[in-house]
Design a protein around this motif. Structure first.
Motif, PDB file in Angstrom:
ATOM      1  N   ILE A   1      24.821  26.281  12.950  1.00 35.55           N
ATOM      2  CA  ILE A   1      24.884  25.900  14.385  1.00 35.55           C
ATOM      3  C   ILE A   1      25.246  27.347  15.145  1.00 35.55           C
ATOM      4  O   ILE A   1      26.339  27.544  14.918  1.00 35.55           O
ATOM      5  CB  ILE A   1      25.578  24.565  14.912  1.00 35.55           C
ATOM      6  N   LEU A   2      24.264  27.748  16.014  1.00 33.12           N
ATOM      7  CA  LEU A   2      24.646  28.879  16.840  1.00 33.12           C
ATOM      8  C   LEU A   2      24.644  28.182  18.000  1.00 33.12           C
ATOM      9  O   LEU A   2      23.625  27.897  18.684  1.00 33.12           O
ATOM     10  CB  LEU A   2      23.623  29.900  16.616  1.00 33.12           C
ATOM     11  N   GLU A   3      25.948  28.407  18.900  1.00 38.33           N
ATOM     12  CA  GLU A   3      25.912  28.032  20.201  1.00 38.33           C
ATOM     13  C   GLU A   3      25.608  29.076  21.227  1.00 38.33           C
ATOM     14  O   GLU A   3      26.008  30.196  20.930  1.00 38.33           O
ATOM     15  CB  GLU A   3      27.366  27.424  20.528  1.00 38.33           C
ATOM     16  N   VAL A   4      24.934  28.773  22.358  1.00 37.17           N
ATOM     17  CA  VAL A   4      24.614  29.905  23.404  1.00 37.17           C
ATOM     18  C   VAL A   4      24.944  29.218  24.769  1.00 37.17           C
ATOM     19  O   VAL A   4      24.934  28.006  24.875  1.00 37.17           O
ATOM     20  CB  VAL A   4      23.011  30.167  23.336  1.00 37.17           C
ATOM     21  N   VAL A   5      25.447  30.028  25.508  1.00 35.01           N
ATOM     22  CA  VAL A   5      25.918  29.560  26.763  1.00 35.01           C
ATOM     23  C   VAL A   5      25.066  29.927  27.911  1.00 35.01           C
ATOM     24  O   VAL A   5      24.633  31.209  28.152  1.00 35.01           O
ATOM     25  CB  VAL A   5      27.323  30.106  27.280  1.00 35.01           C
ATOM     26  N   THR A   6      24.318  28.858  28.622  1.00 39.13           N
ATOM     27  CA  THR A   6      23.450  29.488  29.630  1.00 39.13           C
ATOM     28  C   THR A   6      24.236  29.927  30.999  1.00 39.13           C
ATOM     29  O   THR A   6      25.411  29.723  31.043  1.00 39.13           O
ATOM     30  CB  THR A   6      22.524  28.147  30.244  1.00 39.13           C
TER      31      THR A   6
END
Length: 267
Positions: A63-68
């Motif tokens: 799982i790779l989290e990205v922040v908008t």
């Protein structure tokens, strides 16, 4: 039967108090049971075990989290398989909703194949897997669980660590694990290590403290196999699908992020 109103009241009124209680209990538990020396010993045992395996094969879920820009955290999921033959051969796949990538390295040449694109790129990278990991990071194309596959994982993992905690045990995929947490200046990371004679890494989580929202990258290992358990593997690139060769920079659509995601800056 529990009435819906009861559930609403619990969520609205009781959850915050429950969370505070858990935080207080966790803080007390960590203070009482943290054993830095024991945590380092467990991590060193895992490092020595993994480094001693000539051949390794495992499946993984990541799982790779990205922040908008409006601070919403999104999780990009992928799965794949890694085959390692020390000191200089590796085959890794990664499949997600927007990419299907195969990475092969035979000790001389790195090949990246975008299966969904039917395109591939190659680059001369003579040397060991450690050298390959460094080269991939230059191109922002990290190898899954790269830190854990180096010749000396312990040295790489412990570099610049300022805090160590032994948090007891946990269960990952039905396997009882030792649970350890570490802190650096820019990242926190956690690892769950299988207990017993084969202390392999079951789960590895990295949290970035230099980015808004502190997004995480996590990888969970399944079906760990070593040496005689692994069938012979051909690490050379054969191109059975007749894929077109392109420059590495032109291999779009094979990255960790989909095309419509734009990378922003750190805080």
């Amino acid at each position: 039967m529990i009435k819906p109103r009861r559930l609403v009241n619990l969520s609205a009124g009781g959850l915050s108090a429950m969370a505070l209680c858990l935080v207080a209990m966790l803080g007390t538990s960590i203070t009482a049971s943290a054993d830095e020396a024991d945590a380092k010993r467990l991590l060193k045992a895992m490092s020595d075990y993994v480094a001693a395996q000539q051949v390794i094969l495992f499946d993984y879920d990541a799982i790779l989290e990205v922040v908008t820009k409006d601070e919403q955290i999104l999780a990009l999921a992928s799965s794949g398989q890694v085959t390692l033959n020390r000191p200089d051969k590796i085959l890794a796949t990664r499949s997600s909703g927007f990419a299907d990538v195969e990475m092969s390295f035979d000790g001389k040449t790195l090949t990246l194949l975008g299966k969904n694109l039917n395109l591939y790129a190659q680059q001369d990278v003579p040397g060991t897997v450690d050298n390959l990991v460094d080269e991939l990071r230059k191109h922002n194309r990290p190898l899954p669980a790269a830190d854990l596959l180096l010749a000396d994982p312990y040295e790489a993992l412990m570099e610049d660590v300022v805090d160590v905690k032994d948090l007891g045990s946990g269960v990952i995929g039905g396997v009882e694990c030792d649970y350890l947490a570490f802190r650096k200046k820019d990242v926190d990371w956690q690892i769950w290590i299988a207990q017993g004679e084969r202390p392999y890494p079951c789960r590895y989580v990295i949290s970035s403290k230099s980015m808004d929202g502190q997004p995480e990258y996590s990888i969970q290992v399944r079906d760990w196999k070593t040496d005689d358990e692994v069938a012979a593997t051909d690490f050379s690139f054969k191109n059975p699908s007749g894929a077109k060769k392109v420059d590495l920079k032109a291999l779009e659509g094979a990255d960790e992020l989909p095309k419509h995601f734009q990378i922003g800056g750190a805080k």
